[in-house]
Design a protein around this motif. Sequence first.
Motif, short mmCIF file in Angstrom:
data_model
loop_
_atom_site.label_atom_id
_atom_site.label_comp_id
_atom_site.label_asym_id
_atom_site.label_seq_id
_atom_site.Cartn_x
_atom_site.Cartn_y
_atom_site.Cartn_z
N TYR A 44 0.86 -1.18 0.00
CA TYR A 44 0.00 0.00 0.00
C TYR A 44 0.90 1.23 0.00
O TYR A 44 1.84 1.32 0.79
CB TYR A 44 -0.91 0.03 1.23
CG TYR A 44 -1.67 1.33 1.38
CD1 TYR A 44 -2.68 1.69 0.49
CD2 TYR A 44 -1.36 2.22 2.42
CE1 TYR A 44 -3.37 2.89 0.62
CE2 TYR A 44 -2.05 3.43 2.56
CZ TYR A 44 -3.05 3.76 1.66
OH TYR A 44 -3.71 4.94 1.78
N LYS A 92 -4.92 -5.42 2.53
CA LYS A 92 -4.71 -4.03 2.08
C LYS A 92 -5.25 -3.05 3.12
O LYS A 92 -4.64 -2.02 3.41
CB LYS A 92 -5.42 -3.81 0.74
CG LYS A 92 -5.22 -2.44 0.14
CD LYS A 92 -3.89 -2.30 -0.58
CE LYS A 92 -3.89 -3.04 -1.89
NZ LYS A 92 -2.65 -2.79 -2.67
N MET A 110 -3.28 -0.18 5.22
CA MET A 110 -3.72 1.20 5.38
C MET A 110 -3.71 1.60 6.86
O MET A 110 -3.36 2.72 7.21
CB MET A 110 -5.12 1.38 4.79
CG MET A 110 -5.17 1.26 3.28
SD MET A 110 -6.86 1.19 2.61
CE MET A 110 -7.45 2.83 3.03
#
Length: 306
Positions: free
Chosen positions: A156, A183, A187
């Motif tokens: 990411y 993902k 984050m």
Amino acid sequence: MAVTAKMVKELREMTGAGMMDCKKALNETNGDMDAAIEFLRKNGEAKAVKKAGRIAAEGIVMADVKDDKTAAIVEVNSETDFVAKNAEFQGFVKAVVNQAIASDSADMDGFMAEAWNEDASKTVQDALNEKISVIGEKLSIRRFEKVVTDGCVVSYIHGGGRIGVLVEAETDVVNDEIRSCLKNVAMQVAAMSPKYTSRDEVDASFLEHEKEILLAQAKQENPNKPDNIIEKMIIGRLNKEMKEICLLDQVYVQDSDLTVAKYVEKVAKENGANMTVKRFVRFETGEGLEKKNEDFAAEVAAQMNA
């Protein structure tokens, strides 16, 4: 005068020019070191050394993943944000990521000495020196990390390369839902900057040090409370700190009713997977580097008067 490997090495260290360029310069100048430096400077090969005193604290982080199993993340620095946004610079960083994915090097020294994938006659250091000469700023390949897994790894990138994250998980199922989950975890890492993946990683000496600090704080704030109450206060405060610095203990930012661990567990169950977040890598551009505050107008004036 015969040119030796030692002379080539010395000239390369002095100028930052490529090995073959140094050898050619020494041959052209009959082994005269000063003349060889002048030769390199005249041909633009020693331009990198003129930039050596500057601070490269801008730049970008870039990452890539191959087949869910192999990933690399790199930080390449420049002096200015203007260059960091330059297409040629970003293309070079992409090439460095590809180099890192294919690399077997364990450290930066080994990495910089590797044959450059795009031209095996050069090393990574040679390729960097050439790019410095073309762009005209000090550039630095600061760090890289490679992840190889039997499970799944995702990347990411946040803020156009300001922060980059890799998250690796052990999992027996890899599909779009699993990738999306990881993902989201990446984050979380970018946003909340945890120090550890889980409490298992926290060093005992760190815990003891934190306990000492919390004990001193608690006694100062509550001088009349008995030791057994102070002890409970310390445990509570330490648990609170662990929930901030350990990724899996953190409150999941997209659903405050869950911790990150509970979120991962939920997605794993929905997909019939045995999944555990194993580790993460987080790079932030310029992290820990001093940034020079320069007067741009004064710099331009100085160059015009030079």
